[in-house]
Design a protein around this motif. Structure first.
Motif, short mmCIF file in Angstrom:
data_model
loop_
_atom_site.label_atom_id
_atom_site.label_comp_id
_atom_site.label_asym_id
_atom_site.label_seq_id
_atom_site.Cartn_x
_atom_site.Cartn_y
_atom_site.Cartn_z
N GLY A 27 0.82 -1.22 0.00
CA GLY A 27 0.00 0.00 0.00
C GLY A 27 0.85 1.26 0.00
O GLY A 27 1.96 1.28 0.54
N ASP A 28 0.33 2.31 -0.61
CA ASP A 28 1.12 3.54 -0.71
C ASP A 28 0.17 4.74 -0.76
O ASP A 28 -1.06 4.58 -0.77
N ILE A 29 0.76 5.92 -0.72
CA ILE A 29 0.01 7.16 -0.96
C ILE A 29 0.79 7.93 -2.03
O ILE A 29 1.97 7.66 -2.24
N PRO A 30 0.15 8.89 -2.69
CA PRO A 30 0.88 9.63 -3.73
C PRO A 30 2.05 10.43 -3.13
O PRO A 30 1.97 10.89 -1.99
N SER A 338 0.79 -1.06 4.51
CA SER A 338 1.28 -0.04 3.60
C SER A 338 2.66 0.42 4.06
O SER A 338 2.94 0.47 5.27
N MET A 343 6.49 8.42 3.20
CA MET A 343 6.67 8.39 4.65
C MET A 343 7.90 7.60 5.07
O MET A 343 8.32 7.66 6.22
N HIS A 346 6.48 1.97 7.61
CA HIS A 346 5.17 1.32 7.66
C HIS A 346 4.11 2.37 8.00
O HIS A 346 4.42 3.38 8.63
N TRP A 348 -0.50 2.98 8.64
CA TRP A 348 -1.82 2.43 8.97
C TRP A 348 -2.76 2.43 7.76
O TRP A 348 -3.88 1.96 7.88
N HIS A 349 -2.31 2.95 6.63
CA HIS A 349 -3.24 3.08 5.50
C HIS A 349 -3.73 1.70 5.03
O HIS A 349 -2.94 0.76 4.95
#
Lengths: 403, 403
Positions: A27-30, A338, A343, A346, A348-349
């Protein structure tokens, strides 16, 4: 999930095979506003084609907002609620270095530290000594410590950290840590919290006394601190709860260790993804559940290296047809948690899930990615431990509930 | 959420600031087939732009199908499961009129009523006497009632309703109500349910005896009934559970009261939204959690006045840039419950949520509205109390769970 319910519903039918393919830290974020995640950016024609025939969703590894360590995150994927099934730190530490902890062992995490002439801790990490020194000190202690009636094992972990294992009869691990957690205080005595742990606590104290003398002339690592005393948990095992014969294929010790904890057979460490997939093909007839672990997606997330994480995902995508060629009944592709590149840790997403099964009701979403998974039939933020139950259902493993 | 889990995961890092902006009764349903909700109909360019960078969803305040009162609904938003954390009616009544209930007080809701010559209740609401009469009767009773060893407070609430507070040592509130709930019966004695409450029950009985005489010549309010005996709850407090320094900004006493119950600092009543936002700006450096309450969205919902509710939402939207200019780490925009204009009352419908955080994975939905929220990453019908845990995570407040 409720293991009693699962067990009560199991049938004795021959069953389809299940593959759980875990890309660690998937999992990731932009990285920037309006950007894509690693999975969204990766070119994954095979996963996208499979997504069209699958159900998608986003699982939550532990609880809302809670960032998992690797051990608990995998337990969740294996169907064990990590808040209920906790592994002691000492045991996790042993799993991480492939030490074969036995049922009666007491394991603990150790730090080498520095104390002053009055015995007060002045550096809890002994100046972060390199691993080589810890290797030598562990050998020194292994050689010289002598406690009648028990075996004592010391193993280097990384830098100033090591694993202590005490093997003997009648040992329990409810023992307070010796680390005072602040400098300027002496190490604490290893106190038993219950009477069943008194014998082990005395042995630990004797170990500390001997170690103090043996390390006296070392610098800066002239003392040690112990934390996270633990024994192997006594849990319902995977084969027994699910009626499955499971095999774990992983390159790193931690993941083989957690698999072993829940009763999986474990392959020796592979050296490449290709070798992992060869093992899968080779053992296909002998097992009915396969956990295949891909490590580097997490490592590159921790490095903040999005292009490298994207590339690892693409490598796995290229190998996916080899799984499908085996004709499994269920294929789950997901991460344990994620690890957003933005970041470098690790998080929590929620984690994207692709759940393929011959009997699934496809969402017909032609893409595997975090945002695509928002629209999927598995839902968002469902507990990771739900996946095993769903896999069992789609493998034809459950009886009807009630008449 | 599990407060023990939350506390065990807290770190001691400096953290980002959290703003919880509550538009009371925000959730709605269309007035006619194919119509829009108030939030959907409102022109909200600032919220829509923020939605694009946020996660959306719909929270459920209590449980499926359960319509919340204002107190429980806010407790949910503050992370307290309202089914587990119940506030007695007497205490809620005190909060609603800004009465400063102390730890040892016993509070109760009172009705003035009418009894016949045999003392039987013939009107439980004394003909719904206007508030002015209740004000006078409360003053009369306050002046004339005399019970040695305790202080007795009477405060008008609205129409025939008042608050009774007894202040003294060793008082407990497990006392049965005196309201027979039907006409034709005499008021019931205030019976202690446990031995710890016997002293308080005797004092209540003495109060009732004196009040009966004092009110004897009044008409129609010649007697009173008491219900909902309660003390302040003994709960884990917001600063302690979350490690946050919280401030509540609200125009109405009930909301300041509930905030006080969970340990928030509370600003004096503001006279306008603008003043609320000025307070937020003024106190920005002194706190790290801000609860800002907007009342009139609920009031116009209760009136069934959709255009006025739409207008209130638009007023709040125009003020939103002032929050964003403060550079918060987390902004949550939601309601405590739904108050559909078509129903003119609180309801059980899930409530739209916009959750903005610097570290969030945006859904990229460019609109804040009930139907838009269906597609959001928070999911639909998740428990309101999850929001606080998620806010803490995004404010960087949690350690990793396990290794």
């Amino acid at each position: 999930m409720d293991f009693e319910l699962i067990k009560s519903q199991l049938n004795d039918q021959p069953m389809g095979k299940i593959v759980l393919l875990v890309m660690d830290g998937l999992g990731d974020i932009p990285m920037e506003e309006g950007g894509k995640t690693a999975l969204e950016a990766a070119s994954t024609p095979n996963m996208d084609a499979l997504a069209q025939k699958s159900m998608l969703g986003l699982h939550q590894p532990i609880r809302t907002g809670i960032t998992p360590g690797s051990g608990p995150a995998h337990l969740g994927l294996f169907g064990y609620d990590p808040v209920q099934y906790k592994v002691g730190r000492g045991v996790l530490s042993g799993l991480g270095i492939d030490f074969d902890i036995q049922t009666n062992d007491v394991a603990a995490r150790g730090n080498f530290c520095t104390v002053d002439e009055q015995g007060r801790v002045i550096d809890r990490r002994a100046g972060r000594i390199p691993t080589e020194i810890t290797v030598r000190l562990c050998e020194l202690l292994s050689e010289k410590v002598n406690i009648p009636g028990v075996e004592v094992f010391l193993r280097p972990v990384k830098e100033y950290r090591f694993l202590l294992v005490i093997r003997g009869e009648g040992l329990n691990a409810n023992i307070e840590e010796t680390d005072p957690l602040v400098v300027g205080e002496k190490p604490l005595p290893a106190k038993a919290v219950d009477s069943e742990s008194e014998k082990a606590a005395e042995i630990v104290q004797e170990f500390v006394r001997q170690a103090e003398k043996i390390l006296a002339d070392e610098h800066p690592a002239n003392m040690l601190l112990l934390r996270g005393f633990a024994k192997l948990p006594d849990w319902p095992l995977f084969p027994e709860v699910y009626g499955l014969k499971p095999l774990a294929i992983a390159m790193y010790p931690m993941y083989r260790g957690v698999a072993k904890l829940v009763g999986m057979d474990v392959m020796p460490a592979a050296q490449s993804y290709e070798e992992e997939f060869e093992m899968l093909e080779e053992k296909w007839e002998d097992y009915d559940f396969f956990f295949v672990h891909i490590k580097k997606t997490d490592s590159y997330g921790e490095d903040g290296n999005m292009p490298a994480k994207v590339h690892e995902i693409e490598k796995v995508d290229a190998l996916l047809p080899r799984i499908l060629a085996l004709d499994p009944s269920v294929v789950i592709i997901t991460g344990d948690h994620s690890t957003p590149c933005a970041m470098k840790s690790h998080s929590w997403h929620p984690v994207p899930v692709l759940f393929y099964a011959k009997t699934c009701r496809p969402d017909e979403i032609p893409q595997f990615g975090e945002r695509a998974c928002l629209r999927g039939g598995l839902g968002v933020r469902f507990p990771a431990y739900d996946l095993m139950t769903l896999a069992l259902a789609h493998a034809g493993r459950f009886e009807k509930f009630g008449a």
